[in-house]
Enzyme design. Sequence first.
Site, PDB file in Angstrom:
ATOM      1  N   VAL A 128       0.832  -1.203   0.000  1.00 45.24           N
ATOM      2  CA  VAL A 128       0.000   0.000   0.000  1.00 45.24           C
ATOM      3  C   VAL A 128       0.867   1.255   0.000  1.00 45.24           C
ATOM      4  O   VAL A 128       0.540   2.246  -0.676  1.00 45.24           O
ATOM      5  CB  VAL A 128      -0.982  -0.013   1.190  1.00 45.24           C
ATOM      6  CG1 VAL A 128      -0.238   0.052   2.524  1.00 45.24           C
ATOM      7  CG2 VAL A 128      -1.978   1.128   1.070  1.00 45.24           C
ATOM      8  N   ALA A 131       2.305   1.691  -3.486  1.00 43.25           N
ATOM      9  CA  ALA A 131       1.299   2.224  -4.405  1.00 43.25           C
ATOM     10  C   ALA A 131       1.120   3.725  -4.212  1.00 43.25           C
ATOM     11  O   ALA A 131       0.991   4.485  -5.184  1.00 43.25           O
ATOM     12  CB  ALA A 131      -0.029   1.502  -4.196  1.00 43.25           C
ATOM     13  N   TYR A 132       1.138   4.167  -2.944  1.00 42.60           N
ATOM     14  CA  TYR A 132       0.992   5.593  -2.647  1.00 42.60           C
ATOM     15  C   TYR A 132       2.172   6.390  -3.200  1.00 42.60           C
ATOM     16  O   TYR A 132       1.986   7.401  -3.891  1.00 42.60           O
ATOM     17  CB  TYR A 132       0.878   5.783  -1.140  1.00 42.60           C
ATOM     18  CG  TYR A 132       0.934   7.219  -0.700  1.00 42.60           C
ATOM     19  CD1 TYR A 132      -0.178   8.041  -0.803  1.00 42.60           C
ATOM     20  CD2 TYR A 132       2.110   7.766  -0.173  1.00 42.60           C
ATOM     21  CE1 TYR A 132      -0.126   9.375  -0.399  1.00 42.60           C
ATOM     22  CE2 TYR A 132       2.170   9.084   0.241  1.00 42.60           C
ATOM     23  CZ  TYR A 132       1.043   9.880   0.125  1.00 42.60           C
ATOM     24  OH  TYR A 132       1.099  11.193   0.514  1.00 42.60           O
ATOM     25  N   VAL A 133       3.376   5.947  -2.907  1.00 39.45           N
ATOM     26  CA  VAL A 133       4.570   6.666  -3.354  1.00 39.45           C
ATOM     27  C   VAL A 133       4.637   6.712  -4.876  1.00 39.45           C
ATOM     28  O   VAL A 133       4.916   7.763  -5.475  1.00 39.45           O
ATOM     29  CB  VAL A 133       5.838   6.010  -2.765  1.00 39.45           C
ATOM     30  CG1 VAL A 133       7.090   6.564  -3.421  1.00 39.45           C
ATOM     31  CG2 VAL A 133       5.890   6.220  -1.254  1.00 39.45           C
ATOM     32  N   LYS A 136       2.048   9.235  -6.273  1.00 39.40           N
ATOM     33  CA  LYS A 136       2.471  10.625  -6.119  1.00 39.40           C
ATOM     34  C   LYS A 136       3.637  10.950  -7.056  1.00 39.40           C
ATOM     35  O   LYS A 136       3.683  12.028  -7.667  1.00 39.40           O
ATOM     36  CB  LYS A 136       2.879  10.887  -4.665  1.00 39.40           C
ATOM     37  CG  LYS A 136       1.727  10.896  -3.681  1.00 39.40           C
ATOM     38  CD  LYS A 136       0.731  12.006  -3.982  1.00 39.40           C
ATOM     39  CE  LYS A 136      -0.308  12.156  -2.893  1.00 39.40           C
ATOM     40  NZ  LYS A 136      -1.367  13.128  -3.264  1.00 39.40           N
TER      41      LYS A 136
END
Length: 222
Positions: A128, A131-133, A136
Site C-alpha cells: 500500500v 502504491a501511494y509513493v 504521487k
Amino acid sequence: MTRIAVVGGHGQIARLLHPQLLAAGHEPVALVRREEQAEALRAEGVTTRHLDIEADDEAGFAAAFEGCGAVVFAAGGGADGDIERKRTVDLQGSTKSIVGARDAGVRRFVQISAIGVDDPLPADTQDVWRAYVEAKRDADLALRESGLDWTILRPGRLTDDPATGRVALGVDVERGEVTRADVAAVVAAALDDDRTIGRQWNLVGGELDVPAAIDEALSSER
C-alpha cells in the site's frame, strides 16, 4: 480576485486553505463529491461544485474548472489499505485534473504531493505504501511534463498541530514534520507568487516565515 478550483475540496488541508484564499481576496471553489460536504462548506462562505474524482472523466474535470484561474490538487486516497484508490485518486485524479485544466484554459496549477517520492523504495516496502509513493511520483512527473504553470509542494509527515507560520522549503530540505495549516499557508502564498512557477520543493516545519522561506528556496537555486 481569482477563482481557484480546489480538487479534494473537503479534505483536511483544503478546509484550512479556503479561509486563507478568502482572506487574500480570492474565491475558492471547493470541488466535492457529496452534498453534505458542499452544505458544510457553503455555510463557511465557500463556493462549491460537484466533482467525483474517481467517476468523472477529463471532460467532467474541465467543466468543474470552468471560469477558474487556477487549480489546486489537494486530494488524497486516504491512509487506509485500499491500494486501488491510490491509483484512482492520487494518480488518476491528478492526471485528469491536468487534462481538465488544459481543456478549460487554466494554466496555473499547484499540486500537494509528498516528500521523498522520487527516492528508491526498499524491497520490503509494504504494497500500500509502494502504491501511494508511486502514485504521487507519477502524478508529479505528469504535471512537470504538462506545459502548465505548475508548482509542486512535497510536505513531510503531516500533523494537526496549530499553524506555526514557520517552514523550510527547498529541493534538498530533509524530511521532517509540518502542520497541515502551514502547508495550506504555503499553497496560498505560492498561488500569489509567480516566482514559484516551475518549482518543486520539499516542505517541512522550519525557522522562516512563509515569504522568507520562499525567498530562501529561490535564492538557493540560483
